[in-house]
Design an enzyme around this catalytic site. Structure first.
Site, PDB file in Angstrom:
ATOM      1  N   HIS A  82      24.749 -15.111  20.344  1.00  0.00           N
ATOM      2  CA  HIS A  82      24.788 -15.445  21.263  1.00  0.00           C
ATOM      3  C   HIS A  82      23.933 -15.769  21.808  1.00  0.00           C
ATOM      4  CE1 HIS A  82      26.494 -15.641  25.618  1.00  0.00           C
ATOM      5  NE2 HIS A  82      27.808 -15.708  25.263  1.00  0.00           N
TER       6      HIS A  82
ATOM      7  N   GLU B 118      28.490 -22.977  21.683  1.00  0.00           N
ATOM      8  CA  GLU B 118      28.207 -22.931  22.577  1.00  0.00           C
ATOM      9  C   GLU B 118      27.229 -23.670  23.367  1.00  0.00           C
ATOM     10  OE1 GLU B 118      30.381 -18.964  23.687  1.00  0.00           O
ATOM     11  OE2 GLU B 118      28.689 -18.576  23.602  1.00  0.00           O
TER      12      GLU B 118
HETATM   13  C1  PEP Z   1      29.973 -17.150  27.057  1.00  0.00           C
HETATM   14  O1  PEP Z   1      29.300 -16.347  27.347  1.00  0.00           O
HETATM   15  O2  PEP Z   1      29.711 -17.032  25.566  1.00  0.00           O
HETATM   16  C2  PEP Z   1      30.271 -18.609  27.783  1.00  0.00           C
HETATM   17  C3  PEP Z   1      31.361 -18.815  27.046  1.00  0.00           C
HETATM   18  O3  PEP Z   1      30.604 -18.009  29.146  1.00  0.00           O
HETATM   19  P1  PEP Z   1      31.534 -18.749  30.591  1.00  0.00           P
HETATM   20  O4  PEP Z   1      32.061 -19.121  30.036  1.00  0.00           O
HETATM   21  O5  PEP Z   1      30.480 -17.703  31.420  1.00  0.00           O
HETATM   22  O6  PEP Z   1      30.557 -19.965  30.831  1.00  0.00           O
END
Ligand code: PEP
Length: 314
Positions: free
Chosen positions: A106, A176
């Site tokens: 992450h 992400e």
């Molecule tokens: C995350 O921390 O994996 C994430 C996607 O956070 P958020 O949805 O708050 O942007």
């Protein structure tokens, strides 16, 4: 479209809630959501609910989810097997608690020191203990030359370096983009742009491994998912699920996302496409002020024509 597909909707609770009693209360609500959307009537997709709480709440959630389809995951794991490693949590410990998935790489862990090398070792630990890994990848920022695509490819290659071909069935990729995580201005990737990225990730997997890995790998999206953008992200982005941060802290918001995904109206998709079109036009006009001026001129002259062609009232 993923008609009748099973989508993984993972909630990363990060460092919340503050107490075990709050975690327990929330867990019972997530348990109901998991039952409701496992196979909701008329739903376009069945949803697999997964909650990744902080380590101290894992057992509490396991107990609350007993007899329901909801799964419990973990947010990280140690690269070590065990022994004198104060503060670390081994993958065997998570396995013994019945954790189904472990998030690895992450961006918040990478920011705290996890390198691609360490991520690949952690990934190996997760696989070794027969658990599923959610491997997070994503660029810090985008550049017009497309350099960020090379960065993602390098990240993917290095993180997966220790796996053998049979291990891949236990890996889920969470794309992400770091710039889209934790936003307060509702900036997530559009479904259209996400789809391009999903195609690119599958192409990278094909280049690095083989066709079967590339097509079977589940790809999730994470980064400021909300009830407003979830439908577009899932149905236009062609992903296999979501990794939700803040919107998953509150069971009500999480459930709203589940409802919108499972029973899409497509109203959101159409609305979002219209907004994107409008924003693109504004952007293009800003780039080309001459065009904007001539458009204004045309509008003015059209108004004049309209006015002069109006019948005069007596
Ligand atoms: C995350 O921390 O994996 C994430 C996607 O956070 P958020 O949805 O708050 O942007």
């Amino acid at each position: 479209m993923h008609k009748n597909k099973k989508l993984l909707i993972a909630a990363n609770w990060k460092m919340t809630p503050a107490t075990v009693s709050e975690a327990r209360k929330k867990a019972f609500l997530f348990r109901e959501i998991a039952k409701r959307y496992m196979r909701a009537p008329k739903a376009k997709a069945s949803l697999q609910v997964l909650v990744c709480p902080p380590f101290p709440f894992i057992s509490e959630l396991k107990a609350a989810f007993k007899g329901s389809p909801a799964l419990v995951g973990a947010q990280d794991v140690s690269e070590f097997d065990g022994g004198s490693k104060t503060g670390e949590v081994a993958s065997t410990m998570l396995q013994s608690l019945g954790v189904s998935h472990v998030v690895v790489g992450h961006s918040e862990r990478r920011a705290a020191g996890d390198t691609d090398e360490r991520v690949s070792i952690k990934l190996g630990q997760i696989i070794r203990t027969n658990t599923h890994a959610i491997l997070c990848i994503g660029e810090d920022k985008r550049d017009e030359e497309g350099e960020y695509l090379n960065a993602i490819k390098a990240q993917l290659k290095a993180s997966l370096a220790r796996l053998s071909n049979t291990d891949f069935s236990r890996v889920v990729i969470a794309y992400e983009p770091v710039w889209a995580i934790g936003r307060t201005d509702n900036v997530a990737l559009s479904g259209h742009d996400l789809h391009q990225m999903v195609i690119y990730i599958r192409k990278m997997l094909r280049d690095l491994y083989n066709d079967s890995i590339a097509t079977s790998m589940k790809i999730l999206y994470g980064g400021s998912v909300t009830p407003e953008n979830a439908e577009d992200i899932i149905w236009n982005g062609e992903v296999d699920g979501l990794l939700i941060g803040r919107a998953g802290f509150d069971p009500k918001t999480y459930e709203e996302i589940c409802r919108i995904i499972a029973l899409p109206t497509h109203a959101n998709v159409i609305m979002r496409q219209a907004t994107i079109k409008k924003m693109t036009t504004i952007k293009n006009n800003k780039k080309n002020p001459k065009k904007e001026k001539s458009k204004e001129k045309t509008v003015r002259s059209m108004k004049r024509v309209k006015k002069s062609s109006k019948p005069k009232h007596r």
